[in-house]
Design an enzyme around this catalytic site. Structure first.
Site, short mmCIF file in Angstrom:
data_model
loop_
_atom_site.label_atom_id
_atom_site.label_comp_id
_atom_site.label_asym_id
_atom_site.label_seq_id
_atom_site.Cartn_x
_atom_site.Cartn_y
_atom_site.Cartn_z
N ASN A 13 0.89 -1.18 0.00
CA ASN A 13 0.00 0.00 0.00
C ASN A 13 0.92 1.21 0.00
O ASN A 13 1.50 1.56 1.03
CB ASN A 13 -0.90 -0.01 1.25
CG ASN A 13 -1.69 1.28 1.38
OD1 ASN A 13 -1.92 1.98 0.40
ND2 ASN A 13 -2.10 1.61 2.60
N TRP A 14 1.05 1.82 -1.17
CA TRP A 14 2.03 2.91 -1.29
C TRP A 14 1.56 4.21 -0.65
O TRP A 14 2.33 5.15 -0.53
CB TRP A 14 2.34 3.15 -2.78
CG TRP A 14 3.15 2.06 -3.42
CD1 TRP A 14 3.44 0.81 -2.92
CD2 TRP A 14 3.79 2.13 -4.69
NE1 TRP A 14 4.21 0.11 -3.81
CE2 TRP A 14 4.44 0.89 -4.91
CE3 TRP A 14 3.87 3.10 -5.69
CZ2 TRP A 14 5.17 0.61 -6.07
CZ3 TRP A 14 4.58 2.83 -6.85
CH2 TRP A 14 5.23 1.60 -7.03
N LYS A 15 0.28 4.29 -0.32
CA LYS A 15 -0.31 5.53 0.26
C LYS A 15 -0.05 6.70 -0.68
O LYS A 15 -0.06 6.54 -1.89
CB LYS A 15 0.24 5.76 1.66
CG LYS A 15 0.21 4.51 2.54
CD LYS A 15 0.42 4.80 3.98
CE LYS A 15 0.59 3.52 4.75
NZ LYS A 15 0.32 3.66 6.16
N HIS A 98 -9.32 1.52 4.59
CA HIS A 98 -8.06 1.64 5.33
C HIS A 98 -8.27 2.58 6.53
O HIS A 98 -9.04 3.53 6.45
CB HIS A 98 -6.97 2.19 4.40
CG HIS A 98 -5.60 2.12 4.99
ND1 HIS A 98 -5.15 3.05 5.89
CD2 HIS A 98 -4.61 1.21 4.84
CE1 HIS A 98 -3.92 2.71 6.25
NE2 HIS A 98 -3.57 1.60 5.64
N GLU A 170 -5.70 -4.98 10.34
CA GLU A 170 -4.69 -3.95 10.57
C GLU A 170 -4.99 -3.21 11.87
O GLU A 170 -5.79 -2.25 11.88
CB GLU A 170 -4.69 -2.94 9.41
CG GLU A 170 -4.34 -3.55 8.07
CD GLU A 170 -3.65 -2.54 7.17
OE1 GLU A 170 -2.60 -2.87 6.64
OE2 GLU A 170 -4.15 -1.41 7.03
N GLY A 176 2.09 2.25 10.61
CA GLY A 176 3.03 3.36 10.44
C GLY A 176 3.68 3.81 11.74
O GLY A 176 4.29 4.87 11.80
N SER A 216 3.05 -2.26 10.28
CA SER A 216 4.50 -2.28 10.50
C SER A 216 5.13 -3.64 10.23
O SER A 216 6.10 -4.03 10.88
CB SER A 216 4.84 -1.78 11.92
OG SER A 216 4.38 -0.45 12.10
N GLY A 237 2.71 -1.21 4.24
CA GLY A 237 2.85 0.21 3.93
C GLY A 237 4.31 0.57 3.67
O GLY A 237 4.86 0.36 2.60
N GLY A 238 4.96 1.10 4.70
CA GLY A 238 6.33 1.61 4.57
C GLY A 238 7.30 0.67 3.89
O GLY A 238 8.05 1.08 2.98
#
Ligand code: PEP
Length: 256
Positions: A13-15, A98, A170, A176, A216, A237-238
């Protein structure tokens, strides 16, 4: 049905990250790393990157997803994107509900349900996100919160469509923040989600649904999380913005 026969899905998920040239460069880096991975690899990218991402991954085993979709087919919804618009581009997956959309953009279980139905009707595979807040976990109501979200988000969706739906557990406190749920905490809630699906539908349907953990997840903790029986993949994500880390997670899912 056992974990080994469910489809493991690792989705980035690149946001709100990456310009088009940056998106192309990252996908070009990821492509050869994951080329032989026997799991579903997905990159969910900003709307502006979709066309670039689809072109960059053509002929590869990477599927492209969007990060949101509107529930109406068309009309006066300034700034929104419909499911048909995504399908026409070649998008296959879409992240829905999300926690950042719930927290900052007034997303509710009702709109998550409507978006999920619209996505399924158009032939998209929804990745529906659920998760408890920190204070809800501290108040020991995680089970109620998750069961309620599952019931509302999937309201009136038939079993054959639920089998095409991915659920991402999640925990909001882990997104994050660098705080990961332990593998046992992740397994406990993913198993609860499957048990809730079994009650709402039947055991066969529940066993067919891919349930991801997200929060995370990184190159260091992925192997333990993905080894759990009810953790069928990850929403990342990250770590999905770093090709080597993302690949480590994909390879852990292959072995998971
Ligand atoms: C996410 O955005 O879905 C997510 C899990 O983010 P992170 O991996 O950065 O916690």
């Amino acid at each position: 049905m056992k974990k080994s026969v469910r489809k493991a899905i690792i989705a980035g998920n690149w946001k709100m990250n990456k310009t088009r040239p940056e998106a192309k460069a990252l996908l070009e880096e990821i492509k050869p790393l994951v080329a032989n991975a026997d799991v579903e690899v997905v990159a969910c990218v900003p709307f502006t990157n979709l066309e670039t991402a689809i072109a960059a991954t053509e002929g590869s085993n990477i599927k492209i997803g969007a990060e949101n979709v509107h529930f109406e087919k068309s009309g006066a919804y300034t700034g929104e994107i419909s499911a048909d618009m995504l399908v026409e581009l070649g998008v296959e997956y879409v992240v829905i509900g999300h926690s950042e959309r719930r927290q900052y953009f007034a997303e509710t279980d009702e709109t998550v349900n409507k978006r999920t139905k619209a996505a399924l009707a158009a032939g998209l595979k929804p990745i529906v996100c659920v998760g408890e807040l920190l204070w809800e976990r501290e108040c020991s109501i995680t089970e109620e919160v998750i069961a309620r979200q599952i019931k509302l988000d999937l309201y009136d969706i038939p079993a054959e469509d639920v089998k095409k739906t991915v659920i991402a557990y999640e925990p909001v406190w882990a997104i994050g923040t660098g705080k990961t749920a332990t593998a046992d905490q992740a397994e406990e809630v993913c198993a609860l989600i499957r048990a809730t699906l079994a009650k709402l539908y039947d055991e066969e349907t529940a066993q067919a649904v891919t349930i991801q953990y997200g929060g995370s997840m990184n190159a260091g903790n992925c192997a333990e999380l993905l080894s759990k029986e009810n953790v069928d993949g990850g929403l990342i994500g990250g770590a999905s913005l770093k090709a080597a880390d993302f690949n480590t997670i994909v390879q852990a899912a292959v072995n998971g």
